[in-house]
Design a protein around this motif. Sequence first.
Motif, PDB file in Angstrom:
ATOM      1  N   ILE A  15      87.751  25.873   3.060  1.00  0.00           N
ATOM      2  CA  ILE A  15      87.219  24.554   2.717  1.00  0.00           C
ATOM      3  C   ILE A  15      88.096  23.461   3.321  1.00  0.00           C
ATOM      4  O   ILE A  15      87.587  22.428   3.767  1.00  0.00           O
ATOM      5  N   HIS A  16      89.416  23.718   3.375  1.00  0.00           N
ATOM      6  CA  HIS A  16      90.320  22.743   3.997  1.00  0.00           C
ATOM      7  C   HIS A  16      89.950  22.546   5.468  1.00  0.00           C
ATOM      8  O   HIS A  16      89.934  21.413   5.977  1.00  0.00           O
ATOM      9  N   ASP A  17      89.616  23.620   6.168  1.00  0.00           N
ATOM     10  CA  ASP A  17      89.205  23.522   7.575  1.00  0.00           C
ATOM     11  C   ASP A  17      87.944  22.670   7.712  1.00  0.00           C
ATOM     12  O   ASP A  17      87.835  21.822   8.606  1.00  0.00           O
ATOM     13  N   ALA A  18      87.008  22.914   6.807  1.00  0.00           N
ATOM     14  CA  ALA A  18      85.748  22.171   6.857  1.00  0.00           C
ATOM     15  C   ALA A  18      85.972  20.687   6.566  1.00  0.00           C
ATOM     16  O   ALA A  18      85.389  19.813   7.229  1.00  0.00           O
ATOM     17  N   LEU A  58      90.827  24.166  -2.042  1.00  0.00           N
ATOM     18  CA  LEU A  58      90.882  23.916  -0.597  1.00  0.00           C
ATOM     19  C   LEU A  58      91.140  25.175   0.219  1.00  0.00           C
ATOM     20  O   LEU A  58      90.802  25.220   1.411  1.00  0.00           O
ATOM     21  N   ASN A  59      91.725  26.187  -0.408  1.00  0.00           N
ATOM     22  CA  ASN A  59      92.003  27.418   0.335  1.00  0.00           C
ATOM     23  C   ASN A  59      90.892  28.455   0.197  1.00  0.00           C
ATOM     24  O   ASN A  59      90.988  29.540   0.767  1.00  0.00           O
ATOM     25  N   SER A  60      89.856  28.106  -0.556  1.00  0.00           N
ATOM     26  CA  SER A  60      88.745  29.044  -0.737  1.00  0.00           C
ATOM     27  C   SER A  60      87.933  29.172   0.553  1.00  0.00           C
ATOM     28  O   SER A  60      87.904  28.270   1.403  1.00  0.00           O
ATOM     29  N   SER A  61      87.237  30.280   0.710  1.00  0.00           N
ATOM     30  CA  SER A  61      86.363  30.487   1.863  1.00  0.00           C
ATOM     31  C   SER A  61      85.134  29.584   1.757  1.00  0.00           C
ATOM     32  O   SER A  61      84.670  29.260   0.656  1.00  0.00           O
ATOM     33  N   ILE A  62      84.622  29.221   2.913  1.00  0.00           N
ATOM     34  CA  ILE A  62      83.421  28.375   2.932  1.00  0.00           C
ATOM     35  C   ILE A  62      82.138  29.183   2.742  1.00  0.00           C
ATOM     36  O   ILE A  62      81.063  28.616   2.577  1.00  0.00           O
ATOM     37  N   GLU A  63      82.250  30.501   2.704  1.00  0.00           N
ATOM     38  CA  GLU A  63      81.062  31.352   2.764  1.00  0.00           C
ATOM     39  C   GLU A  63      80.045  31.041   1.674  1.00  0.00           C
ATOM     40  O   GLU A  63      78.838  31.051   1.920  1.00  0.00           O
ATOM     41  N   THR A  64      80.500  30.733   0.464  1.00  0.00           N
ATOM     42  CA  THR A  64      79.565  30.529  -0.647  1.00  0.00           C
ATOM     43  C   THR A  64      78.969  29.124  -0.691  1.00  0.00           C
ATOM     44  O   THR A  64      78.047  28.864  -1.478  1.00  0.00           O
ATOM     45  N   ILE A  65      79.469  28.194   0.142  1.00  0.00           N
ATOM     46  CA  ILE A  65      78.938  26.818   0.092  1.00  0.00           C
ATOM     47  C   ILE A  65      78.151  26.450   1.352  1.00  0.00           C
ATOM     48  O   ILE A  65      77.701  25.318   1.498  1.00  0.00           O
ATOM     49  N   ILE A  66      77.976  27.412   2.239  1.00  0.00           N
ATOM     50  CA  ILE A  66      77.211  27.140   3.460  1.00  0.00           C
ATOM     51  C   ILE A  66      75.736  26.947   3.117  1.00  0.00           C
ATOM     52  O   ILE A  66      75.143  27.737   2.370  1.00  0.00           O
ATOM     53  N   PHE A  67      75.150  25.902   3.670  1.00  0.00           N
ATOM     54  CA  PHE A  67      73.706  25.694   3.544  1.00  0.00           C
ATOM     55  C   PHE A  67      73.052  26.451   4.693  1.00  0.00           C
ATOM     56  O   PHE A  67      73.110  26.034   5.853  1.00  0.00           O
ATOM     57  N   LYS A  68      72.428  27.577   4.348  1.00  0.00           N
ATOM     58  CA  LYS A  68      72.000  28.523   5.378  1.00  0.00           C
ATOM     59  C   LYS A  68      70.565  28.325   5.871  1.00  0.00           C
ATOM     60  O   LYS A  68      70.117  29.065   6.759  1.00  0.00           O
ATOM     61  N   THR A  69      69.869  27.342   5.314  1.00  0.00           N
ATOM     62  CA  THR A  69      68.476  27.130   5.761  1.00  0.00           C
ATOM     63  C   THR A  69      68.248  25.670   6.181  1.00  0.00           C
ATOM     64  O   THR A  69      67.322  25.009   5.679  1.00  0.00           O
ATOM     65  N   PRO A  70      69.086  25.158   7.073  1.00  0.00           N
ATOM     66  CA  PRO A  70      68.879  23.773   7.495  1.00  0.00           C
ATOM     67  C   PRO A  70      67.632  23.649   8.366  1.00  0.00           C
ATOM     68  O   PRO A  70      67.200  24.621   9.011  1.00  0.00           O
ATOM     69  N   THR A  71      67.042  22.475   8.377  1.00  0.00           N
ATOM     70  CA  THR A  71      65.928  22.200   9.283  1.00  0.00           C
ATOM     71  C   THR A  71      66.467  22.108  10.701  1.00  0.00           C
ATOM     72  O   THR A  71      67.444  21.387  10.960  1.00  0.00           O
ATOM     73  N   VAL A  72      65.854  22.821  11.632  1.00  0.00           N
ATOM     74  CA  VAL A  72      66.318  22.827  13.016  1.00  0.00           C
ATOM     75  C   VAL A  72      65.143  22.557  13.950  1.00  0.00           C
ATOM     76  O   VAL A  72      63.981  22.661  13.566  1.00  0.00           O
ATOM     77  N   ALA A  73      65.479  22.218  15.186  1.00  0.00           N
ATOM     78  CA  ALA A  73      64.470  22.039  16.237  1.00  0.00           C
ATOM     79  C   ALA A  73      64.900  22.829  17.452  1.00  0.00           C
ATOM     80  O   ALA A  73      66.076  23.162  17.601  1.00  0.00           O
TER      81      ALA A  73
END
Length: 352
Positions: A15-18, A58-73
């Motif tokens: 999360i710190h990286d993000a 802040l040291n937790s992984s981002i894996e559980t907070i990723i929004f995996k279905t964003p609108t794309v083009a």
Amino acid sequence: MKNIDNIKLKINSTIHDALTIIDNGKLKLAVIVDKNEKLIGIITDGDIRRGLLNGLNLNSSIETIIFKTPTVAKITDTKEDILTLALSKKLHQIPILDNDDRIIGIQEIDELIKPKIKKNKVILMVGGLGTRLRPLTEKTPKPMLKVGNKPILQTIVEKFAEYGYKNIIMCVNYKSHIIQDYFKDGKEFGVNIEYILEKQRMGTAGALSLLKDKPSEPFFVMNGDLLTNINFEHLDDYHTLNGSIGTMCVREYDFQVPYGVVNIEDSKVVSIEEKPIHKFFVSAGIYMLSPNILEYIPKNKFYDMPTLFEKLINENKNIVSFPLREYWLDIGRIEEYRKANEEYDEIFEGIK
């Protein structure tokens, strides 16, 4: 599209990286990709805050907070397709993928909405004396009178620029140095400005004979003492669609007779109309003209636009009207100047 090389993360990032990427980047998001650069999802500041509220640090992984279905083009989608998609979902940014679903950039919707710069010239008639507005115009040319804390002419320039019409010619005469000193070459206002100095009064059409170069595209002519929120692009399209040599913007004008009007035939009273309202269309002082119209304008001679249009009508040229339903005000008298200042903020609040 915006480059995304500096906002990419892998799924094992923290999360710190993000946060570092989001806080330092202009796009205010991070994109998560796999080893093949395919999009896994995105992370925004909101995603991080929700994660922290749920016990992550802040040291937790981002894996559980990723929004995996964003609108794309897709890269093959048209501008119109992307705009329609974004507006339907109220998005400001859309990730763009190639045909293998690899992310190649972020499209900011504001950039698509911005108008393209049009070739059409805008000719503004700003050389009048403004005698009906004296004493306000004794030291200031009428187009430079302030309405909404800026000159009338500045609002006109900004409205044209809003639609992508940035090649402007100002026909100046009375106290021309004030206009030229204020606008200079137009760069400060996001436009390109040239000047034509009328050494004598030329009229709203006669000044066109002083153009150095004949326009190659249909061009606008507008009086410099008007305030309007007309869509200039619509006028341009309308003129072209109708194949017109000259398009005149017209405004409906109502006049109420303050008395009962008596209709008489052979001394006999046949009817009485109590305070009837008569409706007319009047010229709004805004025109779209095709380049070949210049052939009908005499050189170095006073010539008004109504005279030009009458000549074209008599020669059966294709002349059309463009009725204005938008806000329009001709600032020719003190009372209209006061009205303009009263109404400006409500009508033109988007122009700062």
